[in-house]
Scaffold this active site. Structure first.
Site, PDB file in Angstrom:
ATOM      1  N   CYS A  45      13.897  57.444  22.016  1.00 30.70           N
ATOM      2  CA  CYS A  45      15.325  57.749  21.946  1.00 30.70           C
ATOM      3  C   CYS A  45      15.640  59.100  22.570  1.00 30.70           C
ATOM      4  O   CYS A  45      16.697  59.281  23.184  1.00 30.70           O
ATOM      5  CB  CYS A  45      15.794  57.731  20.499  1.00 30.70           C
ATOM      6  N   THR A  46      14.748  60.046  22.425  1.00 34.37           N
ATOM      7  CA  THR A  46      14.949  61.362  23.029  1.00 34.37           C
ATOM      8  C   THR A  46      15.087  61.229  24.545  1.00 34.37           C
ATOM      9  O   THR A  46      15.972  61.840  25.162  1.00 34.37           O
ATOM     10  CB  THR A  46      13.788  62.299  22.665  1.00 34.37           C
TER      11      THR A  46
END
Length: 213
Positions: A45-46
Site C-alpha cells: 500500500c505504501t
C-alpha cells in the site's frame, strides 16, 4: 452492501487526513477513484499511495480525483503519509479516509469476511460525474494495483461515453476503436466517423479513435 456496475455510489461523511470529507462535495463534477487498503504502514500500500501521488497531473488532465481509505485513524494516516513521502520520493496530495467504524467499507463492500473480518480488502472503484459506479476491481493483498491499467480504463470510459464506440483488448490512447453494433445507419456512420472504418466482420468494425487528429 454489494455494489454493482451502474449503481449510484453511496455518499458518506467521514474523517480523513484532510479533515471531514463529504464524498459528493469532494467529487463535485469530477470523476472519482476510491481505493481501499488493508491497513496503514503496509508495504504494498505504501508503494501504491506513493505512485498515486505521482499521477497527480495525469488524474487532473482527465478530471479525476483520487481518495484512499484505511480503517486506521487520522493520526496513524498522518504518520504513514510521512513515511510514504520519504520512501516514495513524493508528496501525498489526496485524502486518506479514516474508516475506524467501517462505515464506508461496509457501504462499498470493502470488507471481505473470508479474507478478514477487521481489515479492508484492496479494492478500487471508479465513479463518473453522475455518481455512477463504472468499474470495480479487487486485488489480493499480495498484489499491487496496476495504475496504468486504471488510467487506461478511465480513458476508455471517457471516450466511449462521448462516442458510439467501444475499445478492444489491450487498447491504448490513439489506437483504433470498435464501432458499437447498434449503429447501423450509413449516414450517421459517415458523420460520426469521417475517416471511415474497416469492417472485419459485419459485427466487428474498426475506426480511428474519433477524438484524435
Amino acid at each position: 452492501m454489494t455494489l454493482r456496475l451502474g449503481d449510484t455510489a453511496p455518499n458518506f461523511q467521514q474523517q480523513s487526513s484532510e479533515g471531514i470529507i463529504d464524498f459528493y462535495e469532494f467529487l463535485g463534477d469530477s470523476w472519482g477513484i476510491l481505493f481501499s487498503h488493508p491497513a496503514d504502514y503496509t508495504p504494498v500500500c505504501t508503494t501504491e499511495l506513493g505512485y498515486t501521488a505521482k499521477l497527480k497531473d495525469e488524474f487532473e488532465r482527465r478530471g479525476v480525483k483520487a481518495i484512499a481509505l484505511s480503517v486506521d485513524d487520522v493520526e496513524s494516516h498522518k504518520g504513514w503519509i510521512n513515511d510514504i513521502n520519504e520512501t516514495q520520493n513524493t508528496t501525498v496530495n489526496f485524502p486518506i479516509i479514516a474508516d475506524q467504524d467501517r462505515k464506508v467499507s461496509e457501504l462499498y463492500g470493502f470488507l471481505h469476511p473470508n479474507a478478514s473480518e477487521t481489515t479492508t480488502v484492496r479494492s478500487l472503484v471508479i465513479i463518473d460525474p453522475n455518481k455512477k459506479v463504472r468499474l470495480i476491481i479487487t486485488y489480493p493483498a499480495s498484489t499491487g494495483r496496476n495504475f496504468n491499467e486504471i488510467l487506461r480504463v478511465v480513458d476508455s470510459l471517457q471516450l466511449t461515453d462521448n462516442h458510439k464506440v467501444a475499445t478492444p483488448a489491450n487498447w491504448q490512447q490513439g489506437e483504433d476503436v470498435v464501432i458499437v453494433p447498434s449503429l447501423q445507419d450509413e449516414t450517421e456512420l459517415k458523420e460520426r466517423f469521417p475517416k471511415g472504418y474497416k469492417a472485419v466482420k459485419p459485427y466487428l468494425r474498426l475506426t480511428p479513435q474519433p477524438d484524435k487528429d
